[in-house]
Design a protein around this motif. Structure first.
Motif, PDB file in Angstrom:
ATOM      1  N   ASP A   1      -6.113  12.637  -0.175  1.00 55.29           N
ATOM      2  CA  ASP A   1      -7.313  11.798  -0.245  1.00 55.29           C
ATOM      3  C   ASP A   1      -7.456  11.154  -1.617  1.00 55.29           C
ATOM      4  N   TYR A   2      -7.121  11.889  -2.676  1.00 51.57           N
ATOM      5  CA  TYR A   2      -7.164  11.353  -4.037  1.00 51.57           C
ATOM      6  C   TYR A   2      -6.206  10.165  -4.179  1.00 51.57           C
ATOM      7  N   HIS A   3      -5.001  10.308  -3.633  1.00 50.95           N
ATOM      8  CA  HIS A   3      -4.032   9.208  -3.701  1.00 50.95           C
ATOM      9  C   HIS A   3      -4.485   8.012  -2.861  1.00 50.95           C
ATOM     10  N   LYS A   4      -5.180   8.269  -1.765  1.00 47.97           N
ATOM     11  CA  LYS A   4      -5.666   7.178  -0.933  1.00 47.97           C
ATOM     12  C   LYS A   4      -6.750   6.393  -1.666  1.00 47.97           C
ATOM     13  N   GLU A   5      -7.645   7.096  -2.388  1.00 51.87           N
ATOM     14  CA  GLU A   5      -8.716   6.430  -3.127  1.00 51.87           C
ATOM     15  C   GLU A   5      -8.201   5.733  -4.384  1.00 51.87           C
ATOM     16  N   MET A   6      -7.339   6.395  -5.148  1.00 50.57           N
ATOM     17  CA  MET A   6      -6.902   5.854  -6.434  1.00 50.57           C
ATOM     18  C   MET A   6      -5.790   4.801  -6.283  1.00 50.57           C
ATOM     19  N   TYR A   7      -4.827   5.054  -5.436  1.00 49.04           N
ATOM     20  CA  TYR A   7      -3.652   4.189  -5.355  1.00 49.04           C
ATOM     21  C   TYR A   7      -3.549   3.424  -4.037  1.00 49.04           C
ATOM     22  N   GLY A   8      -4.342   3.788  -3.040  1.00 50.70           N
ATOM     23  CA  GLY A   8      -4.281   3.117  -1.740  1.00 50.70           C
ATOM     24  C   GLY A   8      -3.083   3.541  -0.909  1.00 50.70           C
ATOM     25  N   ASP A   9      -2.537   4.717  -1.197  1.00 51.71           N
ATOM     26  CA  ASP A   9      -1.366   5.210  -0.454  1.00 51.71           C
ATOM     27  C   ASP A   9      -1.798   5.785   0.890  1.00 51.71           C
ATOM     28  N   ASN A  10      -0.998   5.536   1.907  1.00 51.11           N
ATOM     29  CA  ASN A  10      -1.237   6.237   3.161  1.00 51.11           C
ATOM     30  C   ASN A  10      -0.538   7.594   3.093  1.00 51.11           C
ATOM     31  N   PHE A  11      -0.652   8.400   4.162  1.00 51.25           N
ATOM     32  CA  PHE A  11      -0.146   9.766   4.119  1.00 51.25           C
ATOM     33  C   PHE A  11       1.378   9.807   4.035  1.00 51.25           C
ATOM     34  N   VAL A  12       2.054   8.862   4.667  1.00 49.38           N
ATOM     35  CA  VAL A  12       3.526   8.822   4.626  1.00 49.38           C
ATOM     36  C   VAL A  12       4.006   8.482   3.217  1.00 49.38           C
ATOM     37  N   GLN A  13       3.341   7.540   2.547  1.00 47.89           N
ATOM     38  CA  GLN A  13       3.708   7.213   1.165  1.00 47.89           C
ATOM     39  C   GLN A  13       3.419   8.402   0.245  1.00 47.89           C
ATOM     40  N   PHE A  14       2.321   9.099   0.517  1.00 49.13           N
ATOM     41  CA  PHE A  14       1.985  10.284  -0.265  1.00 49.13           C
ATOM     42  C   PHE A  14       3.072  11.352  -0.141  1.00 49.13           C
TER      43      PHE A  14
ATOM     44  N   ALA B   1       6.188  10.844   0.659  1.00 52.96           N
ATOM     45  CA  ALA B   1       7.410  10.348   0.022  1.00 52.96           C
ATOM     46  C   ALA B   1       7.350  10.505  -1.489  1.00 52.96           C
ATOM     47  N   GLU B   2       6.144  10.317  -2.082  1.00 51.55           N
ATOM     48  CA  GLU B   2       6.007  10.460  -3.536  1.00 51.55           C
ATOM     49  C   GLU B   2       6.067  11.915  -3.989  1.00 51.55           C
ATOM     50  N   HIS B   3       5.650  12.835  -3.146  1.00 53.13           N
ATOM     51  CA  HIS B   3       5.592  14.229  -3.576  1.00 53.13           C
ATOM     52  C   HIS B   3       6.721  15.104  -3.049  1.00 53.13           C
ATOM     53  N   TYR B   4       7.319  14.708  -1.926  1.00 52.95           N
ATOM     54  CA  TYR B   4       8.377  15.521  -1.338  1.00 52.95           C
ATOM     55  C   TYR B   4       9.636  14.722  -1.010  1.00 52.95           C
ATOM     56  N   GLY B   5       9.615  13.433  -1.177  1.00 58.43           N
ATOM     57  CA  GLY B   5      10.743  12.605  -0.763  1.00 58.43           C
ATOM     58  C   GLY B   5      11.519  12.024  -1.926  1.00 58.43           C
ATOM     59  N   ASP B   6      11.958  10.777  -1.749  1.00 57.93           N
ATOM     60  CA  ASP B   6      12.828  10.122  -2.714  1.00 57.93           C
ATOM     61  C   ASP B   6      12.117   9.769  -4.017  1.00 57.93           C
ATOM     62  N   ALA B   7      10.835   9.451  -3.953  1.00 58.65           N
ATOM     63  CA  ALA B   7      10.103   9.038  -5.159  1.00 58.65           C
ATOM     64  C   ALA B   7       9.504  10.218  -5.912  1.00 58.65           C
TER      65      ALA B   7
END
Length: 129
Positions: A36-49, A51-57
């Motif tokens: 939810d913090y990433h959605k408010e601050m960066y506009g990331d959806n759950f899939v992007q979130f 990917a940033e925390h467990y994926g390639d990024a």
């Protein structure tokens, strides 16, 4: 009843194969709050979130927040691999040599025992059937 027990055990084995501990389940609410913090601050959806925390990024985004160490599935026990790799190649060789047959003489002697202590009239088979 036995089908229910078998089904319960199979679900238990399946759940254990995912290597999810109770500590990870207790941190799941932290995962949702951080999403939810990433959605408010960066506009990331759950899939992007994810990917940033467990994926390639993950490498690029790893040091931006302090809350990353509190996320589930970040422990070192999730990265171990239990794969046995055999480095020994078996070599099978067959020895096809023939050996000469050697006849071994018999080294025993059997004689039928006869004794005079038997009473032949008692131990006879029946004469009339």
């Amino acid at each position: 009843m036995s089908k229910l027990v078998a089904f319960t055990y199979s679900l238990l084995i399946l759940f254990q194969s995912f290597n999810i501990s109770l500590e990870d389940l207790s941190k799941f609410s932290t995962l949702l709050e951080h999403a939810d913090y990433h959605k408010e601050m960066y506009g990331d959806n759950f899939v992007q979130f994810l990917a940033e925390h467990y994926g390639d990024a993950k490498v690029e985004h790893e040091n931006k927040h302090e809350e990353h160490k509190d996320l589930p599935f970040k422990g070192a026990h999730h990265f171990c691999s239990h794969i046995i790799t055999p480095f020994i190649t078996p070599s099978v060789t067959f020895d096809l040599t023939s050996y000469e047959f050697v006849k071994i003489p018999f080294n025993f002697h059997y004689t039928e025992s006869h004794t005079t202590f038997e009473k032949l009239s008692i131990f006879q088979p029946p004469k009339v059937a």
